[in-house]
Structures are given as C-alpha cells and as structure tokens.
Design a protein around this motif. Structure first.
Motif, short mmCIF file in Angstrom:
data_model
loop_
_atom_site.label_atom_id
_atom_site.label_comp_id
_atom_site.label_asym_id
_atom_site.label_seq_id
_atom_site.Cartn_x
_atom_site.Cartn_y
_atom_site.Cartn_z
N LEU A 1 -17.66 2.79 6.87
CA LEU A 1 -18.03 1.76 5.91
C LEU A 1 -19.53 1.52 5.92
O LEU A 1 -20.17 1.42 4.87
N ALA A 2 -20.10 1.43 7.11
CA ALA A 2 -21.55 1.20 7.23
C ALA A 2 -22.33 2.36 6.62
O ALA A 2 -23.32 2.14 5.91
N ALA A 3 -21.90 3.59 6.89
CA ALA A 3 -22.60 4.76 6.36
C ALA A 3 -22.56 4.79 4.83
O ALA A 3 -23.51 5.26 4.19
N ALA A 4 -21.47 4.26 4.25
CA ALA A 4 -21.33 4.24 2.79
C ALA A 4 -22.02 3.04 2.16
O ALA A 4 -22.13 2.96 0.94
N GLY A 5 -22.45 2.09 2.99
CA GLY A 5 -23.09 0.90 2.46
C GLY A 5 -22.13 -0.20 2.06
O GLY A 5 -22.47 -1.07 1.27
N VAL A 6 -20.91 -0.19 2.62
CA VAL A 6 -19.93 -1.23 2.33
C VAL A 6 -20.16 -2.40 3.29
O VAL A 6 -20.12 -2.22 4.51
N LEU A 7 -20.41 -3.56 2.77
CA LEU A 7 -20.64 -4.75 3.57
C LEU A 7 -19.36 -5.12 4.31
O LEU A 7 -18.29 -5.23 3.69
N THR A 8 -19.46 -5.32 5.63
CA THR A 8 -18.27 -5.56 6.46
C THR A 8 -18.49 -6.77 7.35
O THR A 8 -19.53 -6.90 8.00
N GLY A 9 -17.50 -7.65 7.38
CA GLY A 9 -17.49 -8.79 8.28
C GLY A 9 -16.25 -8.74 9.15
O GLY A 9 -15.45 -7.81 9.07
N ALA A 10 -16.07 -9.77 9.98
CA ALA A 10 -14.93 -9.79 10.89
C ALA A 10 -14.46 -11.22 11.12
O ALA A 10 -15.20 -12.18 10.90
N GLY A 11 -13.22 -11.32 11.58
CA GLY A 11 -12.66 -12.63 11.89
C GLY A 11 -11.54 -12.53 12.88
O GLY A 11 -11.04 -11.44 13.19
N SER A 12 -11.12 -13.69 13.38
CA SER A 12 -10.08 -13.77 14.41
C SER A 12 -8.68 -13.75 13.84
O SER A 12 -7.71 -13.57 14.57
N ASP A 13 -8.54 -14.00 12.53
CA ASP A 13 -7.25 -14.20 11.89
C ASP A 13 -6.60 -15.45 12.48
O ASP A 13 -7.28 -16.41 12.81
N GLY A 14 -5.27 -15.45 12.67
CA GLY A 14 -4.61 -16.63 13.24
C GLY A 14 -4.91 -16.77 14.71
O GLY A 14 -5.02 -15.78 15.44
#
Length: 396
Positions: A282-295
């Motif tokens: 994703l990073a190599a393609a330039g797709v912005l990525t975030g993260a979370g804990s979910d429940g």
C-alpha cells in the motif's frame, strides 16, 4: 496565554533539544517565552505527535464491568445479533463506557480517536448521543470523531437509513457502511444509501469491509466506482479490507493500484485471524493507510488495551516488518496515516502545529514500539493530560 517548555527531548528520536509550546501550538526555535512558563525535563525521551486511534468502537467496550463470559457463535452475524441483545441485558451505558475507553487511550498517548458508533432500529441514536456527550466532556483532553455505523445492516433492517440520516444531522462526522454483500445482500442499495447520505450532509465515508477474496474485491470495486463517479476522491476509507490479503496477489495488486488512483484510504486493525492488507505494498503504491484497535474488551472478544504502540507492533508482526525503517512505517501508520485520513489540521511537530504529542521511552522509535513502556507524558493542545501511563482525569 499558556506556555510550556519541554526540555531535553528528542523529536522523533533525533538529537536532544528544547521544544517550546505557546498558546497550544509548537513555537519556533528561540521564540521568547512568558514569565512563569512551566518547564518539564523530558530526560531524553522521544517526542512524537499524538498517537491516532483511527478505528475503534467506543460505545461497545465492557471496560469496568464484571467479566463477560463469551460463548458467541463463530459467524459475523452471530456476534452482531448477540451484541444487540447484550446491550440490553447488561444495561450498557454508551456514555460511561466510551469515556472509560477514551481515557484509557489518552493514558497510552492517543490524542485523536475515530469511533464507529452503532445506529440501529433497536437502540436508535443512544450510542451516538452517548459518545457525543463523551466527546464534549473530554474536549481539550482528546478529540473524538464519530462515524454513524449501521452495525446490524440497513437493507435488512428497514428504518435504519432514516436513523443514519438523523445521526448525521445530530453531529456524526462520517457516514459508515458495512459489508454491502455479506450483511445487507444488496450492494447497490447499500451503497446508494451510504453515498447519498455523504452527498446530502457533505461528509466523508468509512465502510467496514470484512468480505474476503473475490466477494470483497467485488464490493471494493463498487466502492471505487462510486467514489470516482461522485468526485469523492480522498474522502472515502475502507476499513479492514481483508480482501487485499487474498492469495491472488496479482488481483490484490490491481485493487491496490485502483485504490491509489481513486485516493481511497485503508485502515487496518492487523488481526491475527485472517489475511490482511499488505502495508508495504500500500505504501509503495501511495495508498494512505491508518490503523486502529477495533473493539476493545467487548462482546466480540476479550482483547485490546487501547495502546496504539501495541497496534504498531501488531501491524509489524502481521506484515513481517523487522528492520528499523519498516517499524518506522508501522509507527507512521499509527500516527500520520490516521491523522491524514481524518484530515486533522496542524498535526505534527513543526512550528505552528497543534501541540498534541506524546513522550516515548526508548533509544529509537523501533525500541519504543517493541518495549511499549508507560508513556511519561501526554500533551493535548499544550496541556498535560497524562503522566507516567495514567490519564490525569479519572475514569467514571
């Protein structure tokens, strides 16, 4: 004017320096400080922008309640239906529970939260109202963005679309969606509603997509098609996106390229139980990525501690990130990636940026991720909101 001087701190692990904060923002080097400025010796700790929890469910947490014995069936729909009933039997109070989890996040260095909040025909807008109250109560301590989320489906539960509309009118910030095929079994109608609400209210979109392999790819292609047709590039996020972890890597690469072209973002929770998006691709393609804990400690599962440093570690483990520069990518996903997806103004450590920051123990960012020591200090808008791993405001 409030002022603070962080002495002997290492911005992002660089050489030690002094960082000044004036009126809630980072000041330029050498800026004069008013008399009475509070000085904090950071003892060489790393200074980083506040961690960003870009995908969680504040209204669902069971934190502070007696242990919940989980005997729920294995299907997604089993968990959804059980949770809807358990909210009644446990008397779950979305305001109290959301404040408990939000303050736990603060203690771990999070300064911004995106929370998906249930909207359904059984509980109406109770979750939205409860989390909105928490948002107001914790103003100046943590920023909370609310996603109106049709957890139980829309097409299969008539009346939900109207409640989603009401939630957005009542102050929800983002239009949520859920598995257009797998839950609602009518992807066109589901996406019609989601994108119509986004257009009506001028809101971005964040869709849960648990669907795997070809089914998930089909739904994602429909989301991409809507995004481009409506000119919503940069305003649409797909959470989970398990289909990007499919075995057919050529198909996944084509989807990734299409995501980059449409500027559709990805948020991952890096679960251990299924294939996940490959963050380096994703990073190599330039797709912005975030993260979370979910429940976090809810009726779906007993895990989670609201620590986005631990989430960075889990992103690293799921993606085989071992080098220091690879762990820096995991950290970036849990900070700047989520901040960019949420379009947070003035996020960072540069002069003029909002003074939302956390001190981390460790020689490098990689060491901070793998050791995850209690956060010495958390600052929100130039005010100290947590010390030594504990929020200054007590939880209800």
């Amino acid at each position: 004017m409030t002022s603070l001087l962080l002495r002997n701190t290492r911005p992002m692990g660089a050489a030690a320096t002094d960082i000044a904060i004036l009126d809630g923002r980072f000041a330029a080097p050498g800026a004069p400080l008013p008399e009475g400025t509070q000085v904090i010796d950071c003892a060489g700790a790393i200074l980083a922008p506040g961690l960003v929890e870009a995908h969680t469910h504040l209204d669902k947490s069971l934190l502070g309640l007696p242990w919940y014995r989980n005997e729920v069936g294995p299907r997604l729909i089993d968990k959804i239906e059980n949770e809807r009933a358990v909210k009644v039997s446990l008397g779950l109070h979305p305001q109290v529970q959301s404040e408990r989890q939000a303050l736990l996040s603060v203690s771990r260095g999070t300064t911004h939260i995106r929370s998906h909040v249930d909207v359904d025909t059984e509980h109406g807008l109770a979750g939205i109202e409860g989390v909105a109250e928490t948002r107001a109560r914790l103003a100046g301590i943590v920023d909370i963005e609310i996603v109106a989320f049709p957890q139980s489906g829309m097409m299969i539960r008539p009346g939900t679309a109207e409640l989603m509309d009401a939630a957005l009118s009542a102050g929800a910030d983002v239009v949520g969606g859920l598995d257009p095929c797998g839950i609602d079994r009518d992807p066109k109608a589901h996406l019609d509603v989601v994108f119509a609400l986004a257009q009506k209210h001028g809101k971005p979109v964040d869709i849960h997509l648990h669907e795997r392999d070809a089914l998930g790819a089909f739904s994602m292609e429909l989301i991409l098609e809507r995004t481009k047709a409506l000119g919503m590039e940069g305003l649409v996020t797909v959470s989970h996106a398990f289909c990007l972890g499919m075995a057919d890597r050529a198909a996944a690469a084509a989807l990734t390229e299409a995501l980059a072209e449409a500027r559709v973002h990805i948020i991952t929770t890096a679960p251990a139980s299924t294939a996940v998006p490959a963050v380096k691709e994703l990073a190599a393609a330039g797709v912005l990525t975030g993260a979370g804990s979910d429940g976090i400690r809810d009726t779906w599962g007993p895990y989670g501690n609201a620590d986005m440093l631990e989430r960075a570690m889990l992103v690293g483990l799921r993606n085989n990130l071992r080098r220091d520069d690879e762990l820096a990518l995991a950290f970036d996903i849990c900070t700047r990636g989520g901040a960019a997806i949420m379009a947070l103004p003035g996020y960072g450590l540069a002069p003029g940026d909002r003074a939302d920051a956390v001190l981390l123990s460790g020689e490098t960012l990689a060491e901070a991720i793998v050791t995850r020591a209690p956060r010495p200090l958390v600052v929100k808008g130039g005010r100290v909101v947590a010390r030594a791993g504990a929020a200054l405001r007590p939880a209800p």
